[in-house]
Design a protein around this motif. Structure first.
Motif, mmCIF file in Angstrom:
data_model
loop_
_atom_site.group_PDB
_atom_site.id
_atom_site.type_symbol
_atom_site.label_atom_id
_atom_site.label_comp_id
_atom_site.label_asym_id
_atom_site.label_seq_id
_atom_site.Cartn_x
_atom_site.Cartn_y
_atom_site.Cartn_z
ATOM 1 N N MET A 160 30.654 16.646 51.896
ATOM 2 C CA MET A 160 31.607 15.802 51.179
ATOM 3 C C MET A 160 32.003 16.476 49.869
ATOM 4 N N TRP A 161 33.296 16.667 49.689
ATOM 5 C CA TRP A 161 33.833 17.296 48.474
ATOM 6 C C TRP A 161 35.250 16.783 48.272
ATOM 7 N N GLU A 162 35.753 16.922 47.074
ATOM 8 C CA GLU A 162 37.083 16.387 46.752
ATOM 9 C C GLU A 162 38.144 16.900 47.728
ATOM 10 N N LYS A 163 38.864 15.958 48.304
ATOM 11 C CA LYS A 163 39.781 16.225 49.426
ATOM 12 C C LYS A 163 40.780 17.341 49.149
ATOM 13 N N PHE A 164 41.388 17.331 47.972
ATOM 14 C CA PHE A 164 42.464 18.293 47.705
ATOM 15 C C PHE A 164 41.920 19.677 47.361
ATOM 16 N N THR A 165 40.725 19.721 46.774
ATOM 17 C CA THR A 165 40.100 21.013 46.488
ATOM 18 C C THR A 165 39.776 21.753 47.782
ATOM 19 N N SER A 223 57.721 20.883 35.786
ATOM 20 C CA SER A 223 57.214 21.706 36.894
ATOM 21 C C SER A 223 55.685 21.763 36.956
ATOM 22 N N ILE A 224 55.022 20.699 36.499
ATOM 23 C CA ILE A 224 53.560 20.701 36.528
ATOM 24 C C ILE A 224 53.035 20.816 37.951
ATOM 25 N N ASP A 225 53.777 20.245 38.917
ATOM 26 C CA ASP A 225 53.335 20.344 40.318
ATOM 27 C C ASP A 225 53.322 21.793 40.801
ATOM 28 N N LYS A 226 54.330 22.554 40.408
ATOM 29 C CA LYS A 226 54.391 23.978 40.805
ATOM 30 C C LYS A 226 53.294 24.779 40.104
ATOM 31 N N THR A 227 53.041 24.451 38.832
ATOM 32 C CA THR A 227 51.982 25.137 38.081
ATOM 33 C C THR A 227 50.631 24.942 38.758
ATOM 34 N N TYR A 232 45.958 26.808 41.656
ATOM 35 C CA TYR A 232 44.817 26.392 42.485
ATOM 36 C C TYR A 232 45.052 26.652 43.979
ATOM 37 N N ASP A 233 46.043 27.462 44.275
ATOM 38 C CA ASP A 233 46.310 27.876 45.656
ATOM 39 C C ASP A 233 46.466 26.659 46.576
ATOM 40 N N GLN A 234 47.292 25.720 46.120
ATOM 41 C CA GLN A 234 47.525 24.494 46.879
ATOM 42 C C GLN A 234 48.968 24.455 47.375
ATOM 43 N N GLN A 240 51.702 17.224 44.956
ATOM 44 C CA GLN A 240 52.529 16.058 44.633
ATOM 45 C C GLN A 240 51.846 14.761 45.080
ATOM 46 N N GLU A 241 51.178 14.801 46.230
ATOM 47 C CA GLU A 241 50.420 13.629 46.682
ATOM 48 C C GLU A 241 49.267 13.347 45.724
ATOM 49 N N TRP A 242 48.551 14.408 45.345
ATOM 50 C CA TRP A 242 47.417 14.255 44.423
ATOM 51 C C TRP A 242 47.879 13.664 43.090
ATOM 52 N N LEU A 243 48.970 14.168 42.542
ATOM 53 C CA LEU A 243 49.487 13.650 41.267
ATOM 54 C C LEU A 243 49.852 12.170 41.377
ATOM 55 N N SER A 244 50.377 11.772 42.529
ATOM 56 C CA SER A 244 50.769 10.371 42.709
ATOM 57 C C SER A 244 49.552 9.441 42.752
ATOM 58 N N LEU A 245 48.384 9.992 43.116
ATOM 59 C CA LEU A 245 47.171 9.184 43.263
ATOM 60 C C LEU A 245 46.275 9.210 42.025
#
Length: 284
Positions: A160-165, A223-227, A232-234, A240-245
Protein backbone atom coordinates in the motif's frame (compact mmCIF):
# COMPACT_ATOMS: atom_id res chain seq x y z
CA UNK A 1 21.92 32.43 9.78
CA UNK A 2 20.17 29.72 11.77
CA UNK A 3 20.12 26.21 10.26
CA UNK A 4 16.88 24.26 10.64
CA UNK A 5 16.49 20.71 9.31
CA UNK A 6 13.19 19.45 7.93
CA UNK A 7 12.23 16.09 6.45
CA UNK A 8 9.55 14.86 4.08
CA UNK A 9 8.79 12.34 1.38
CA UNK A 10 10.06 13.17 -2.14
CA UNK A 11 6.53 13.39 -3.55
CA UNK A 12 4.37 15.97 -5.30
CA UNK A 13 2.63 16.92 -2.02
CA UNK A 14 5.86 18.65 -1.00
CA UNK A 15 6.59 20.63 -4.16
CA UNK A 16 5.61 23.84 -2.35
CA UNK A 17 8.57 23.32 0.00
CA UNK A 18 10.95 22.92 -2.93
CA UNK A 19 9.60 26.08 -4.57
CA UNK A 20 9.93 28.24 -1.45
CA UNK A 21 13.45 26.89 -0.84
CA UNK A 22 14.46 27.56 -4.45
CA UNK A 23 13.13 31.10 -4.15
CA UNK A 24 15.28 31.73 -1.06
CA UNK A 25 12.27 32.76 1.00
CA UNK A 26 13.57 31.28 4.27
CA UNK A 27 17.04 32.76 3.81
CA UNK A 28 15.40 36.17 3.39
CA UNK A 29 14.18 35.70 6.99
CA UNK A 30 17.58 34.57 8.29
CA UNK A 31 16.74 30.85 8.22
CA UNK A 32 18.87 28.25 6.44
CA UNK A 33 16.15 25.61 6.01
CA UNK A 34 17.68 22.30 4.92
CA UNK A 35 15.30 19.78 3.36
CA UNK A 36 16.01 16.05 3.59
CA UNK A 37 14.10 13.46 1.57
CA UNK A 38 12.98 10.37 3.49
CA UNK A 39 12.38 7.57 1.02
CA UNK A 40 11.42 5.30 3.92
CA UNK A 41 8.47 7.55 4.75
CA UNK A 42 6.90 8.25 8.11
CA UNK A 43 8.67 5.52 10.09
CA UNK A 44 12.06 6.87 9.00
CA UNK A 45 11.04 10.44 9.85
CA UNK A 46 9.80 9.49 13.31
CA UNK A 47 13.21 7.93 13.97
CA UNK A 48 14.94 11.09 12.68
CA UNK A 49 12.81 13.33 14.95
CA UNK A 50 13.57 11.13 17.96
CA UNK A 51 17.31 11.24 17.24
CA UNK A 52 17.43 14.98 16.50
CA UNK A 53 18.52 14.40 12.91
CA UNK A 54 15.72 16.74 11.83
CA UNK A 55 13.87 19.47 13.73
CA UNK A 56 10.63 19.35 11.73
CA UNK A 57 8.82 16.83 9.56
CA UNK A 58 5.99 16.81 7.03
CA UNK A 59 4.60 13.49 8.13
CA UNK A 60 1.58 11.19 7.98
CA UNK A 61 -0.97 12.07 10.65
CA UNK A 62 -1.64 8.59 12.02
CA UNK A 63 2.05 7.66 12.03
CA UNK A 64 3.23 10.62 14.08
CA UNK A 65 0.28 10.40 16.50
CA UNK A 66 1.17 6.76 17.21
CA UNK A 67 4.85 7.61 17.66
CA UNK A 68 4.22 10.57 19.99
CA UNK A 69 2.07 8.29 22.16
CA UNK A 70 4.95 5.78 22.03
CA UNK A 71 7.38 8.41 23.34
CA UNK A 72 8.50 10.57 20.41
CA UNK A 73 9.11 13.99 22.06
CA UNK A 74 7.45 16.00 19.27
CA UNK A 75 4.28 17.99 18.74
CA UNK A 76 1.95 18.53 15.78
CA UNK A 77 1.83 22.25 14.98
CA UNK A 78 -0.31 22.29 11.83
CA UNK A 79 -2.24 20.24 9.29
CA UNK A 80 -0.40 20.38 5.96
CA UNK A 81 -2.75 18.46 3.64
CA UNK A 82 -6.41 18.44 4.66
CA UNK A 83 -7.65 15.86 2.16
CA UNK A 84 -7.26 12.10 2.69
CA UNK A 85 -4.34 10.20 1.21
CA UNK A 86 -5.52 7.73 -1.41
CA UNK A 87 -3.57 4.55 -0.80
CA UNK A 88 -3.36 2.23 -3.78
CA UNK A 89 -3.35 -1.48 -2.96
CA UNK A 90 -0.78 -3.01 -5.29
CA UNK A 91 0.31 -6.51 -6.26
CA UNK A 92 2.94 -7.69 -8.71
CA UNK A 93 1.69 -7.34 -12.28
CA UNK A 94 1.61 -11.11 -12.84
CA UNK A 95 0.28 -11.92 -9.36
CA UNK A 96 -2.55 -14.44 -8.97
CA UNK A 97 -4.37 -12.02 -6.65
CA UNK A 98 -7.27 -10.18 -8.31
CA UNK A 99 -9.26 -8.64 -5.45
CA UNK A 100 -8.60 -7.32 -1.95
CA UNK A 101 -10.39 -10.36 -0.52
CA UNK A 102 -7.74 -12.56 -2.18
CA UNK A 103 -5.13 -10.81 -0.01
CA UNK A 104 -6.67 -11.94 3.29
CA UNK A 105 -3.97 -13.69 5.33
CA UNK A 106 -1.15 -12.87 2.89
CA UNK A 107 1.98 -10.74 3.44
CA UNK A 108 1.80 -6.95 3.26
CA UNK A 109 5.03 -5.19 2.31
CA UNK A 110 5.66 -2.28 4.69
CA UNK A 111 8.44 0.29 4.77
CA UNK A 112 8.85 -0.26 8.53
CA UNK A 113 6.69 -0.87 11.59
CA UNK A 114 4.83 2.30 12.57
CA UNK A 115 4.89 3.61 8.99
CA UNK A 116 1.83 4.59 6.99
CA UNK A 117 2.05 1.43 4.89
CA UNK A 118 1.92 -0.57 8.14
CA UNK A 119 -0.91 1.36 9.83
CA UNK A 120 -3.08 1.62 6.72
CA UNK A 121 -2.92 -2.17 6.30
CA UNK A 122 -4.93 -2.30 9.54
CA UNK A 123 -7.45 0.23 8.19
CA UNK A 124 -7.81 -1.81 5.00
CA UNK A 125 -8.24 -5.02 7.01
CA UNK A 126 -10.96 -3.43 9.12
CA UNK A 127 -12.70 -2.08 6.00
CA UNK A 128 -12.98 -5.67 4.75
CA UNK A 129 -13.86 -7.19 8.15
CA UNK A 130 -10.72 -9.31 8.39
CA UNK A 131 -9.46 -10.75 11.64
CA UNK A 132 -6.71 -8.30 12.60
CA UNK A 133 -4.70 -10.90 14.51
CA UNK A 134 -4.95 -13.74 11.99
CA UNK A 135 -5.26 -12.08 8.59
CA UNK A 136 -2.41 -9.54 8.71
CA UNK A 137 1.22 -10.47 8.11
CA UNK A 138 4.08 -8.08 7.35
CA UNK A 139 7.33 -8.04 5.43
CA UNK A 140 9.62 -5.01 5.96
CA UNK A 141 10.91 -3.69 2.60
CA UNK A 142 12.23 -0.20 3.65
CA UNK A 143 11.02 1.88 0.66
CA UNK A 144 9.39 1.92 -2.76
CA UNK A 145 12.39 0.31 -4.46
CA UNK A 146 12.29 -2.42 -1.83
CA UNK A 147 8.59 -2.95 -2.55
CA UNK A 148 9.25 -3.33 -6.27
CA UNK A 149 11.90 -5.94 -5.52
CA UNK A 150 9.84 -7.67 -2.82
CA UNK A 151 6.64 -8.03 -4.85
CA UNK A 152 8.50 -8.99 -8.02
CA UNK A 153 10.49 -11.69 -6.20
CA UNK A 154 7.50 -12.97 -4.27
CA UNK A 155 8.91 -11.97 -0.85
CA UNK A 156 5.65 -10.10 -0.13
CA UNK A 157 2.18 -10.21 -1.67
CA UNK A 158 0.80 -6.67 -1.64
CA UNK A 159 1.92 -3.12 -0.98
CA UNK A 160 0.00 0.00 0.00
CA UNK A 161 1.43 3.35 -1.11
CA UNK A 162 0.07 6.66 -2.35
CA UNK A 163 -1.85 5.97 -5.56
CA UNK A 164 -0.38 8.72 -7.75
CA UNK A 165 3.21 8.18 -6.64
CA UNK A 166 3.00 4.54 -7.70
CA UNK A 167 0.99 5.19 -10.89
CA UNK A 168 4.11 5.24 -13.16
CA UNK A 169 5.09 1.83 -11.74
CA UNK A 170 1.60 0.56 -12.58
CA UNK A 171 1.84 2.10 -16.06
CA UNK A 172 5.18 0.35 -16.58
CA UNK A 173 3.60 -3.04 -15.89
CA UNK A 174 5.54 -3.69 -12.65
CA UNK A 175 2.65 -3.27 -10.20
CA UNK A 176 -1.06 -3.86 -10.70
CA UNK A 177 -3.39 -1.79 -8.54
CA UNK A 178 -6.42 -3.78 -7.45
CA UNK A 179 -8.14 -1.23 -5.20
CA UNK A 180 -7.81 2.04 -3.27
CA UNK A 181 -8.01 2.74 0.46
CA UNK A 182 -8.37 6.44 1.41
CA UNK A 183 -7.14 7.47 4.86
CA UNK A 184 -10.14 8.42 7.06
CA UNK A 185 -8.57 11.75 8.13
CA UNK A 186 -6.35 14.63 6.90
CA UNK A 187 -3.22 12.92 5.63
CA UNK A 188 -0.17 15.12 6.34
CA UNK A 189 0.72 17.26 9.34
CA UNK A 190 3.80 19.26 10.31
CA UNK A 191 5.47 18.01 13.47
CA UNK A 192 8.32 19.64 15.41
CA UNK A 193 10.63 18.33 18.12
CA UNK A 194 9.51 19.77 21.48
CA UNK A 195 13.00 20.81 22.55
CA UNK A 196 13.49 22.67 19.28
CA UNK A 197 10.06 24.27 19.45
CA UNK A 198 10.66 25.66 22.94
CA UNK A 199 13.71 27.67 21.88
CA UNK A 200 12.81 28.41 18.23
CA UNK A 201 9.10 29.20 18.33
CA UNK A 202 9.30 32.38 16.23
CA UNK A 203 11.38 30.65 13.55
CA UNK A 204 8.82 27.86 13.32
CA UNK A 205 6.05 30.46 12.94
CA UNK A 206 8.04 32.18 10.19
CA UNK A 207 8.52 28.89 8.30
CA UNK A 208 4.81 28.10 8.56
CA UNK A 209 3.84 31.57 7.32
CA UNK A 210 6.05 31.17 4.25
CA UNK A 211 4.84 27.69 3.31
CA UNK A 212 1.20 28.61 4.00
CA UNK A 213 1.37 31.62 1.67
CA UNK A 214 2.45 29.23 -1.10
CA UNK A 215 0.00 26.38 -0.42
CA UNK A 216 -2.94 28.82 -0.22
CA UNK A 217 -2.38 29.73 -3.87
CA UNK A 218 -0.66 26.54 -5.04
CA UNK A 219 -3.37 25.44 -7.48
CA UNK A 220 -3.41 28.89 -9.08
CA UNK A 221 0.29 28.85 -10.03
CA UNK A 222 0.47 29.03 -13.84
CA UNK A 223 1.06 25.59 -15.45
CA UNK A 224 1.54 23.94 -12.05
CA UNK A 225 0.09 20.71 -13.48
CA UNK A 226 2.79 20.60 -16.17
CA UNK A 227 5.50 21.41 -13.62
CA UNK A 228 4.41 18.51 -11.39
CA UNK A 229 4.08 16.11 -14.33
CA UNK A 230 7.61 16.88 -15.50
CA UNK A 231 9.26 16.86 -12.09
CA UNK A 232 7.64 13.67 -10.82
CA UNK A 233 7.43 11.76 -14.11
CA UNK A 234 3.64 11.71 -14.04
CA UNK A 235 1.06 11.80 -16.81
CA UNK A 236 -0.60 15.22 -17.06
CA UNK A 237 -4.11 13.77 -16.66
CA UNK A 238 -3.03 11.96 -13.48
CA UNK A 239 -1.63 15.19 -12.04
CA UNK A 240 -4.81 17.06 -12.90
CA UNK A 241 -6.89 14.39 -11.15
CA UNK A 242 -4.59 14.53 -8.11
CA UNK A 243 -4.82 18.34 -7.93
CA UNK A 244 -8.62 18.14 -8.06
CA UNK A 245 -8.62 15.77 -5.05
CA UNK A 246 -5.97 17.49 -2.91
CA UNK A 247 -6.58 20.33 -0.45
CA UNK A 248 -3.78 21.93 1.55
CA UNK A 249 -4.39 23.38 4.99
CA UNK A 250 -3.08 26.28 7.02
CA UNK A 251 -4.88 25.30 10.21
CA UNK A 252 -4.32 23.14 13.26
CA UNK A 253 -5.87 19.68 13.70
CA UNK A 254 -8.84 20.23 16.01
CA UNK A 255 -9.54 18.22 19.14
CA UNK A 256 -12.51 16.41 17.62
CA UNK A 257 -10.40 15.03 14.75
CA UNK A 258 -7.56 14.07 17.10
CA UNK A 259 -10.08 12.11 19.18
CA UNK A 260 -11.52 10.42 16.08
CA UNK A 261 -8.06 9.31 14.96
CA UNK A 262 -7.11 8.06 18.41
CA UNK A 263 -10.40 6.17 18.74
CA UNK A 264 -9.69 4.33 15.49
CA UNK A 265 -6.05 3.57 16.36
CA UNK A 266 -7.07 2.34 19.82
CA UNK A 267 -9.85 0.15 18.39
CA UNK A 268 -7.33 -1.44 16.01
CA UNK A 269 -4.88 -1.93 18.91
CA UNK A 270 -2.29 0.26 17.16
CA UNK A 271 -1.93 2.51 20.22
CA UNK A 272 -2.08 1.31 23.86
CA UNK A 273 -4.12 4.30 25.13
CA UNK A 274 -5.54 7.69 24.22
CA UNK A 275 -3.76 10.84 25.40
CA UNK A 276 -4.88 14.43 25.86
CA UNK A 277 -5.02 16.87 22.96
CA UNK A 278 -2.16 19.00 24.32
CA UNK A 279 0.07 15.92 24.52
CA UNK A 280 -0.12 15.66 20.72
CA UNK A 281 -0.72 19.20 19.51
CA UNK A 282 0.96 22.56 20.18
CA UNK A 283 -1.14 25.57 19.22
CA UNK A 284 1.20 28.35 18.12
Amino acid sequence: MKQINIGGVPEHFNLAWYMTLKNGEYKDEGINLRWKNYFGGTGAMNKALREGEIDMAVILTEGVIKDIIDGNPSKIVQTFVQSPLIWGIHVAHDSKFKTVEDLKGTRAAISRYGSGSHLMAYINAENHQWNIEKDLNFEVIKNLDGAIEGLTNGDADYFMWEKFTTKPIVDDGIFRRIDNCPSPWPCFVIAVREAFLESNLEDVKTILNIINNTTEEFKDIPSIDKTIANRYDQKLEDVQEWLSLTEWSQDILDESMINTIQDKLLYLDIIPKKVSYDKLVKQL
